[in-house]
Design an enzyme around this catalytic site. Sequence first.
Site, PDB file in Angstrom:
ATOM      1  N   GLY A 178       0.812  -1.218   0.000  1.00  0.00           N
ATOM      2  CA  GLY A 178       0.000   0.000   0.000  1.00  0.00           C
ATOM      3  C   GLY A 178       0.839   1.258   0.000  1.00  0.00           C
ATOM      4  O   GLY A 178       0.496   2.252  -0.656  1.00  0.00           O
ATOM      5  N   ASP A 179       1.948   1.253   0.731  1.00  0.00           N
ATOM      6  CA  ASP A 179       2.827   2.418   0.778  1.00  0.00           C
ATOM      7  C   ASP A 179       3.473   2.681  -0.576  1.00  0.00           C
ATOM      8  O   ASP A 179       3.546   3.824  -1.046  1.00  0.00           O
ATOM      9  CB  ASP A 179       3.927   2.214   1.819  1.00  0.00           C
ATOM     10  CG  ASP A 179       3.445   2.470   3.235  1.00  0.00           C
ATOM     11  OD1 ASP A 179       2.649   3.404   3.428  1.00  0.00           O
ATOM     12  OD2 ASP A 179       3.867   1.746   4.142  1.00  0.00           O
ATOM     13  N   ILE A 180       3.987   1.635  -1.199  1.00  0.00           N
ATOM     14  CA  ILE A 180       4.666   1.811  -2.472  1.00  0.00           C
ATOM     15  C   ILE A 180       3.673   2.231  -3.554  1.00  0.00           C
ATOM     16  O   ILE A 180       3.978   3.090  -4.402  1.00  0.00           O
ATOM     17  CB  ILE A 180       5.411   0.528  -2.887  1.00  0.00           C
ATOM     18  CG1 ILE A 180       6.499   0.194  -1.851  1.00  0.00           C
ATOM     19  CG2 ILE A 180       6.017   0.676  -4.272  1.00  0.00           C
ATOM     20  CD1 ILE A 180       7.545   1.280  -1.668  1.00  0.00           C
ATOM     21  N   ALA A 183       3.117   5.863  -3.035  1.00  0.00           N
ATOM     22  CA  ALA A 183       4.284   6.637  -3.459  1.00  0.00           C
ATOM     23  C   ALA A 183       4.330   6.771  -4.974  1.00  0.00           C
ATOM     24  O   ALA A 183       4.588   7.859  -5.512  1.00  0.00           O
ATOM     25  CB  ALA A 183       5.559   5.971  -2.946  1.00  0.00           C
TER      26      ALA A 183
END
Length: 427
Positions: A178-180, A183
């Site tokens: 989810g973070d990548i 980003a």
Amino acid sequence: MPTASFATRPLEGIQVVELAHLIAGPYCGQMLADEGASVIKIEPPGGELTRHRPPARQAEDGEVTAYYASLNRGKSSVVLDLKNPEAAEVLDRLLKKADVFVTNMRSSALERLGIHPHALHARYPRLVIACISGFGLENSGEYADRAGLAMVAEAMAGATGLTRDHSGNAVWCGFALGDIMAAVSAHAGILLALRNQERHGVGKVIDVALVECMLPMVSVALSRAQVEEEAVSDFAGSNNFHGVPYGAFPAADGAVNIGCNRDDFWRRLCAAMGRPELGSDPRYATYNDRMRCQQEVHAITEAFTRAHTRAEITAKLVEFDVPVAGILSMEEVVDDQYLQQRGALRTVEDGFGGTFTLPANAAWLDDGNPVSRVPRLGEQRDAVLTQVLGLGAADIARMEQAGAFGAGKNAVPRDAKRPAPAAVPSA
């Protein structure tokens, strides 16, 4: 020395200020730095969170954590205590000169610091502001200031329900997908906004929430759920739409991924396993047949894989043109010849005489194998303040005395042993 030395890259001349921690914001900033932007990373006294997450590589005059090194190469590190008026003034002056501001701090924290994205947009209408958060700045209702992690977003987007073992149990993917995704989405939004900035002189608040960035990952499952009579979760198995067999299977020396998303792949797999008759067996012949008896198909496949090594399985299946790959350890990834040949891995200096092998920027692989380095905490402070803001030594000393860079054990005294002054990566 500068933390990056590249040939001509597409974002040269772009000035970025990053106020971010952990993964999503820093990875977005790192992509911009890889592409030529001059990225000034603002860190709190003592450094951002990942500077303290073990494991760390120790050196005689400091340490660098693997976590921080993986997300912050090529940036200039400046320590500011943003609760201090002098430091807040420095940030304000940096933003006035910047093209892009990247943050993944909560909106309430930004508001307390007087730098909420909407306030900044009113103050600097040309500035591109990328705000990455768990649930977004706008239209987020009761979720507005709730703590958001990648795994929370993955769950709310339904992705965790699709990541299942062969028994059908939901399994977290094991990394910050989810973070990548957030980003990369923010990075794309920044590039689009920079185009508008260039053409029309206007900026934009890019409101990126982790949950919505995960939704494209489940788009096929989402559309299928609206037309099929039975829900995905009603099937006992790892999936009912990618293919069967599909997923991870144990090998004699680890595990492999095998994917049969077409009936001809299943027939080829049966031939590779030495059981060609199963390819036309009416119990397993079609996609839907295998979907309804996943446990049997998986047992057949697993009986084969357990009897062979990853290399043997891969060789057999490649011979029959079946999608397959051995599941590599991180140590094996570092040494993988294919990845090295593709330029997908690069050497990054850790700032203390060592190196890391880390992923290259997949959006811009043809960068001539640049030298890039992880900044030490506050290493480029004086260079940024003098080169970007035009401050002199007396100004910096006065600000230091006023606590702009932290106080007590978190401050770096002027007489402390510091590395040679580092230049700001050319913009």
